[in-house]
Write a protein that holds these residues in place. Structure first.
Motif, PDB file in Angstrom:
ATOM      1  N   GLU A 116      11.461   3.642  10.562  1.00  0.00           N
ATOM      2  CA  GLU A 116      10.585   3.205   9.484  1.00  0.00           C
ATOM      3  C   GLU A 116       9.901   4.420   8.910  1.00  0.00           C
ATOM      4  N   VAL A 117      10.177   4.668   7.660  1.00  0.00           N
ATOM      5  CA  VAL A 117       9.684   5.873   7.026  1.00  0.00           C
ATOM      6  C   VAL A 117       8.586   5.497   6.042  1.00  0.00           C
ATOM      7  N   GLU A 118       7.379   5.963   6.322  1.00  0.00           N
ATOM      8  CA  GLU A 118       6.284   5.684   5.388  1.00  0.00           C
ATOM      9  C   GLU A 118       6.123   6.883   4.467  1.00  0.00           C
ATOM     10  N   SER A 119       5.820   6.565   3.199  1.00  0.00           N
ATOM     11  CA  SER A 119       5.677   7.673   2.258  1.00  0.00           C
ATOM     12  C   SER A 119       4.409   7.508   1.443  1.00  0.00           C
ATOM     13  N   GLU A 120       4.073   8.537   0.706  1.00  0.00           N
ATOM     14  CA  GLU A 120       2.885   8.469  -0.145  1.00  0.00           C
ATOM     15  C   GLU A 120       3.067   7.334  -1.143  1.00  0.00           C
ATOM     16  N   PRO A 121       1.979   6.628  -1.440  1.00  0.00           N
ATOM     17  CA  PRO A 121       2.106   5.520  -2.374  1.00  0.00           C
ATOM     18  C   PRO A 121       2.585   5.987  -3.746  1.00  0.00           C
ATOM     19  N   GLY A 122       3.406   5.185  -4.344  1.00  0.00           N
ATOM     20  CA  GLY A 122       3.861   5.474  -5.701  1.00  0.00           C
ATOM     21  C   GLY A 122       4.955   6.521  -5.766  1.00  0.00           C
ATOM     22  N   ARG A 123       5.391   7.020  -4.614  1.00  0.00           N
ATOM     23  CA  ARG A 123       6.410   8.062  -4.664  1.00  0.00           C
ATOM     24  C   ARG A 123       7.711   7.518  -4.113  1.00  0.00           C
ATOM     25  N   ASP A 124       8.745   7.592  -4.895  1.00  0.00           N
ATOM     26  CA  ASP A 124      10.026   7.049  -4.458  1.00  0.00           C
ATOM     27  C   ASP A 124      10.796   8.124  -3.737  1.00  0.00           C
ATOM     28  N   VAL A 125      10.961   7.954  -2.428  1.00  0.00           N
ATOM     29  CA  VAL A 125      11.615   8.997  -1.633  1.00  0.00           C
ATOM     30  C   VAL A 125      13.050   8.632  -1.273  1.00  0.00           C
ATOM     31  N   ARG A 126      13.551   7.540  -1.889  1.00  0.00           N
ATOM     32  CA  ARG A 126      14.863   7.061  -1.451  1.00  0.00           C
ATOM     33  C   ARG A 126      15.983   8.081  -1.665  1.00  0.00           C
ATOM     34  N   LEU A 139      13.906  13.777   9.046  1.00  0.00           N
ATOM     35  CA  LEU A 139      13.322  12.835   8.088  1.00  0.00           C
ATOM     36  C   LEU A 139      11.862  13.176   7.816  1.00  0.00           C
ATOM     37  N   GLU A 140      11.179  13.612   8.849  1.00  0.00           N
ATOM     38  CA  GLU A 140       9.755  13.929   8.670  1.00  0.00           C
ATOM     39  C   GLU A 140       9.548  15.077   7.691  1.00  0.00           C
ATOM     40  N   LYS A 141      10.585  15.889   7.536  1.00  0.00           N
ATOM     41  CA  LYS A 141      10.427  17.059   6.657  1.00  0.00           C
ATOM     42  C   LYS A 141      10.669  16.746   5.186  1.00  0.00           C
ATOM     43  N   VAL A 142      11.215  15.541   4.919  1.00  0.00           N
ATOM     44  CA  VAL A 142      11.465  15.153   3.519  1.00  0.00           C
ATOM     45  C   VAL A 142      10.128  15.122   2.761  1.00  0.00           C
ATOM     46  N   PRO A 143      10.070  15.729   1.581  1.00  0.00           N
ATOM     47  CA  PRO A 143       8.810  15.761   0.833  1.00  0.00           C
ATOM     48  C   PRO A 143       8.312  14.349   0.497  1.00  0.00           C
ATOM     49  N   GLY A 144       7.026  14.113   0.721  1.00  0.00           N
ATOM     50  CA  GLY A 144       6.437  12.808   0.400  1.00  0.00           C
ATOM     51  C   GLY A 144       6.355  11.876   1.593  1.00  0.00           C
ATOM     52  N   GLY A 157       0.848  -1.203   0.000  1.00  0.00           N
ATOM     53  CA  GLY A 157       0.000   0.000   0.000  1.00  0.00           C
ATOM     54  C   GLY A 157       0.862   1.223   0.000  1.00  0.00           C
ATOM     55  N   SER A 158       0.972   1.886   1.168  1.00  0.00           N
ATOM     56  CA  SER A 158       1.922   2.984   1.236  1.00  0.00           C
ATOM     57  C   SER A 158       3.299   2.354   1.370  1.00  0.00           C
ATOM     58  N   GLU A 159       4.279   2.921   0.702  1.00  0.00           N
ATOM     59  CA  GLU A 159       5.622   2.355   0.728  1.00  0.00           C
ATOM     60  C   GLU A 159       6.284   2.624   2.076  1.00  0.00           C
ATOM     61  N   THR A 160       6.999   1.660   2.541  1.00  0.00           N
ATOM     62  CA  THR A 160       7.719   1.853   3.794  1.00  0.00           C
ATOM     63  C   THR A 160       9.201   1.556   3.571  1.00  0.00           C
ATOM     64  N   MET A 161      10.066   2.454   4.075  1.00  0.00           N
ATOM     65  CA  MET A 161      11.502   2.270   3.972  1.00  0.00           C
ATOM     66  C   MET A 161      12.069   2.079   5.366  1.00  0.00           C
ATOM     67  N   TYR A 162      13.055   1.253   5.410  1.00  0.00           N
ATOM     68  CA  TYR A 162      13.787   1.141   6.667  1.00  0.00           C
ATOM     69  C   TYR A 162      15.097   1.882   6.491  1.00  0.00           C
ATOM     70  N   THR A 208       5.165  10.552   5.004  1.00  0.00           N
ATOM     71  CA  THR A 208       3.953  10.780   5.791  1.00  0.00           C
ATOM     72  C   THR A 208       4.147  10.486   7.272  1.00  0.00           C
ATOM     73  N   ARG A 209       5.049   9.594   7.576  1.00  0.00           N
ATOM     74  CA  ARG A 209       5.177   9.205   8.975  1.00  0.00           C
ATOM     75  C   ARG A 209       6.557   8.599   9.211  1.00  0.00           C
ATOM     76  N   VAL A 210       7.141   8.886  10.367  1.00  0.00           N
ATOM     77  CA  VAL A 210       8.411   8.264  10.705  1.00  0.00           C
ATOM     78  C   VAL A 210       8.273   7.669  12.095  1.00  0.00           C
ATOM     79  N   THR A 211       8.644   6.401  12.229  1.00  0.00           N
ATOM     80  CA  THR A 211       8.638   5.803  13.568  1.00  0.00           C
ATOM     81  C   THR A 211      10.036   5.266  13.846  1.00  0.00           C
ATOM     82  N   VAL A 212      10.440   5.401  15.078  1.00  0.00           N
ATOM     83  CA  VAL A 212      11.750   4.874  15.449  1.00  0.00           C
ATOM     84  C   VAL A 212      11.613   3.367  15.581  1.00  0.00           C
ATOM     85  N   ALA A 213      12.453   2.673  14.871  1.00  0.00           N
ATOM     86  CA  ALA A 213      12.401   1.212  14.918  1.00  0.00           C
ATOM     87  C   ALA A 213      13.682   0.689  15.536  1.00  0.00           C
TER      88      ALA A 213
END
Ligand SMILES: Nc1ncnc2c1ncn2[C@@H]1O[C@H](COP(=O)(O)OP(=O)(O)OP(=O)(O)O)[C@@H](O)[C@H]1O
Ligand SMILES: [Mg+2]
Lengths: 254, 322
Positions: B265-275, B243-248, B224-229, B250-255
């Motif tokens: 764990e950085v969640e971003s808008e679906p379909g958007r590559d924030v790497r 990290l939260e300020k990076v465009p796209g 669904g929404s992409e998640t990056m570690y 949506t949510r950052v949780t400390v893992a």
């Protein structure tokens, strides 16, 4: 045909892999032997007394063999449920029925195969009594034709009983239940004769027509009457047909 | 090779399978995945001609299982949930009997039986009575029985149930070898099994198909929404805010992290590559970027997500999930 034989062989092997085959054959041999001994004893005494009362010589066929066969048919009541109770019920319980019913064989082939397997055991069981007949041939000279028709009659009667048993086995996955129902129904068919005398003449003729043992008389007397032959064969066909219906309706219900 | 169309099976009033449709192409392995009571066995029993469907149809190897059952059965090998063994027969006797009723010609029976025993590794038990086999061996004899007549289609209901780990691996290997020349449907609740052996998965729950796809696609689709570690060596509070300020994003949780560096764990808008943006930001902040990778849901998570009635979040995107 080869499917039918494969299933019949599997059934027959199953009987002798479990104690059932031996129990059934043993039971039959004991009971038949008992009736034979009694019959022979009576016959010998009668033969010795007959001349004293001015009677002619007794007939081994009519006065011994016939009665032994007639009396010993009662064992079928006990032996047939033992033979047939597991046929379908056990396959349903253990799940092997899934193998048969998903293999390229028809219900008709499965049922016929099972029937022939049971009939072979029955045949093997009655074949043991050839020993008794042999004794008579050694010490006397019975006619062999009535003996043959007697065996044919006993086989047809057994086949009819087996068809009833197969039907009840196809109704349940519990062999004990299948055996009990078979016994109850066979007993009912056995005593139906006695009911005959209670009603009017038409009732009596209907009842005697239904009586499985009634049709055996002529065979034991040495008379081969097609009416009786047709009766038994229809009875067997009908029993197997009902079994096929039961199997098919089970398939639909799942 | 196998085509199931709008298949429904009811037991009295209980509906075990409700309007399911799927196809299996020649040589493919299809995994049938679902919790207990989902309707896997029921579907397989219809496919093998054990019982007719209430409605709908199933075509196996070009033959309708209901209209031409014998033709379909000739081309199908079936391992039921409980291996259908006759306890009083030895393994060899049993397989020879099966060969007979499956229509293997007399001259080939012995070699087929031997080959099937070899493949499923039961040859050492050939003279043992089926009733005296261990659970694992029963399962394997059941499998030998299914392959015996070299059918086009194999339908295997939980083929690895009751096997030891070594056997599980061997059986999966065998199933993979069989694919290509055979078309296979196997059912299981074990998720890694599907990921390892199957090219496509049908997830079924309460008699309905929930999803049909490749294991990889299912995983991708469901994220669904992409998640990056991301793992960064720096003060967690600072890193998180940046990290939260990076465009796209949506949510950052400390893992969980390791080696003294925190993970996020950085969640971003679906379909958007924030790497790229993530990497640039981290490096620009003067921290070390130790790890950056997409988080994939395991099949297990997907399974749970798909089969849980109340989904916390409906999966988005082009997924054909009902
Ligand atoms: N013979 C039957 N009579 C009535 N209901 C049945 C019968 N067989 C199965 N069911 C019902 O149908 C539904 C599907 O059962 P099925 O055996 O197909 O599930 P399954 O996916 O194989 O489950 P499992 O993973 O436990 O093997 C269940 O709700 C079950 O209770
Ligand atoms: Mg199941």
């Amino acid at each position: 045909m080869s499917n039918i034989l494969a299933i019949a062989r599997k059934e027959l092997r199953g009987y002798f892999a479990s104690p059932i085959g031996y129990v059934v054959a043993g039971l039959y041999a004991i009971v038949f032997g008992y009736f034979f001994a009694i019959g022979l004893n009576w016959f010998v005494r009668q033969s010795m007394q007959a001349p004293q009362f001015g009677g002619g010589p007794l007939n081994v066929n009519q006065q011994l063999i016939r009665y032994v066969f007639m009396n010993s048919t009662v064992i079928n009541l006990f032996v047939v449920p033992l033979i047939t109770m597991r046929t379908y019920a056990e396959e349903k319980r253990s799940g092997t029925i899934e193998l048969l019913m998903t293999s390229p064989v028809t219900d008709f082939q499965i049922i016929t195969g099972k029937f022939l397997g049971a009939l072979s055991l029955y045949l093997a069981m009655t074949a043991l009594t050839i020993i008794h007949m042999a004794v008579l041939f050694i010490y006397g000279s019975p006619e062999w034709k009535p003996i043959l028709t007697a065996y044919l009659g006993v086989l047809l009667l057994g086949g009819s009983f087996l068809a009833v048993g197969l039907f009840f086995s196809s109704l349940t996955r519990n062999q004990i239940v299948a055996g009990m129902f078979t016994f109850a129904v066979l007993l009912l068919l056995w005593v139906i004769d006695w009911l005959g005398s209670l009603g009017g003449p038409t009732f009596e003729s209907v009842v005697s027509y239904l009586s499985l043992t009634g049709h055996l008389e002529d065979f034991l007397r040495g008379v081969l009457d097609t009416r009786h032959l047709v009766y038994y064969l229809s009875f067997i066909t009908f029993g197997l047909f009902l079994t096929a219906k039961a199997v098919d309706s089970e398939r639909w219900r799942g | 090779m196998i085509e199931v169309q709008h298949l429904t099976k009811r037991y009295g009033r209980v509906s075990a399978v409700e309007d399911i449709s799927f196809r299996v192409e020649r040589g493919e392995i299809l995994g049938f995945l679902g919790p207990n009571g989902a309707g896997k066995t029921t579907t397989m029993r219809v496919l093998t001609g054990y019982m007719p469907p209430t409605s709908g149809k199933a075509v196996v190897a070009g033959f309708d299982v209901f209209e031409q059952p014998l033709e379909a059965k000739r081309r199908t090998g079936y391992l039921p949930e409980t291996p259908p063994l006759y306890p009083e027969m030895t393994v060899r006797e049993y397989l020879t009997f099966v060969a007979r009723i499956k229509g293997v010609p007399g001259g080939e029976r012995k070699s087929r039986v031997d080959a099937a025993m070899e493949r499923t590794r039961v040859a050492d038990m050939a003279e043992r009575h089926c009733g005296k086999l261990s659970k694992g061996y029963r399962q394997r004899v059941g499998l030998a029985q299914a392959l015996l007549h070299n059918p086009d289609v194999l339908i295997l209901d939980e083929p690895t149930a009751g096997l030891d780990p070594k056997q599980i691996i061997e059986t999966r290997q065998l199933i993979k070898e069989l694919a290509g020349t055979h078309t296979i449907i196997l059912s299981t609740h074990i998720l890694p099994e599907v990921a390892q052996t199957c090219q496509r998965v049908v997830i079924i729950n309460r008699g309905k198909v929930v999803a049909v796809d490749t294991p990889e696609n299912l995983t991708r689709r469901l994220t669904g929404s992409e998640t990056m570690y991301v793992q960064v060596d720096g003060a967690p509070a600072d890193v998180k805010t940046v990290l939260e300020k990076v465009p796209g994003v949506t949510r950052v949780t400390v893992a969980e992290g390791h080696d003294g560096a925190a993970g996020y764990e950085v969640e971003s808008e679906p379909g958007r590559d924030v790497r790229r943006d993530l990497a640039r930001t981290v490096v620009g902040g003067g921290w070390g970027l130790l790890e950056l990778r997409p988080v994939r849901l395991s099949l297990e998570d997907i399974f749970l997500q798909l089969t849980t009635e109340e989904q916390p979040q409906a999966p988005q995107g082009e997924a054909t999930i009902q």
